[in-house]
Design an enzyme around this catalytic site. Sequence first.
Site, short mmCIF file in Angstrom:
data_model
loop_
_atom_site.label_atom_id
_atom_site.label_comp_id
_atom_site.label_asym_id
_atom_site.label_seq_id
_atom_site.Cartn_x
_atom_site.Cartn_y
_atom_site.Cartn_z
N LYS A 12 0.86 -1.18 0.00
CA LYS A 12 0.00 0.00 0.00
C LYS A 12 0.90 1.23 0.00
O LYS A 12 1.79 1.34 0.83
CB LYS A 12 -0.90 -0.02 1.23
CG LYS A 12 -1.79 1.20 1.35
CD LYS A 12 -2.88 1.07 2.40
CE LYS A 12 -2.44 0.53 3.71
NZ LYS A 12 -3.54 0.43 4.70
N CYS A 51 -0.20 14.53 -5.88
CA CYS A 51 -0.88 13.79 -6.94
C CYS A 51 -1.89 12.79 -6.39
O CYS A 51 -1.61 12.08 -5.43
CB CYS A 51 0.17 13.04 -7.77
SG CYS A 51 -0.54 12.02 -9.08
N CYS A 71 -3.80 11.23 -9.10
CA CYS A 71 -4.17 10.52 -10.33
C CYS A 71 -3.20 9.37 -10.64
O CYS A 71 -3.44 8.60 -11.55
CB CYS A 71 -4.22 11.48 -11.52
SG CYS A 71 -2.60 11.97 -12.16
N CYS A 105 2.32 16.50 -7.54
CA CYS A 105 1.62 16.70 -8.81
C CYS A 105 2.53 17.44 -9.79
O CYS A 105 3.19 18.40 -9.41
CB CYS A 105 0.35 17.53 -8.55
SG CYS A 105 -0.50 18.09 -10.03
N HIS A 121 -2.31 15.12 -14.57
CA HIS A 121 -3.75 14.84 -14.48
C HIS A 121 -4.53 15.52 -15.60
O HIS A 121 -5.58 15.03 -16.01
CB HIS A 121 -4.30 15.25 -13.10
CG HIS A 121 -4.12 16.70 -12.80
ND1 HIS A 121 -3.03 17.22 -12.15
CD2 HIS A 121 -4.91 17.76 -13.11
CE1 HIS A 121 -3.16 18.53 -12.03
NE2 HIS A 121 -4.28 18.88 -12.62
FE1 FES Z 1 -1.61 13.56 -10.59
FE2 FES Z 1 -1.73 16.20 -10.84
S1 FES Z 1 -3.00 14.94 -9.68
S2 FES Z 1 -0.31 14.83 -11.73
#
Ligand code: FES
Length: 77
Positions: free
Chosen positions: A23, A41, A43, A52, A56
């Site tokens: 995890k 991040c 995503c 990030c 995304h």
């Molecule tokens: Fe993953 Fe922005 S939320 S790169």
Amino acid sequence: RRLVSVRAEAQAINPEIRKSEEKVVDAVVVSELSKPLTAYCRCWRSGTFPLCDGSHVKHNKATGDNVGPLLLKKQKE
Ligand code: FES
């Protein structure tokens, strides 16, 4: 048709980041943030994970998804 829908819902969101870990968890002590704003991040496509890098945007355009980062703001003193 139903089978395709169920399989899509069961797909992993994380394609490749730190897959050897059971995890993936990252902790941040907010009072120690050096910058006024830090984006994390959510995503799983960032090249600078856990931060990030804007990946995304490309993911959302390609998939119709709507993911974005977690923003941590340094508390004003
Ligand atoms: Fe993953 Fe922005 S939320 S790169």
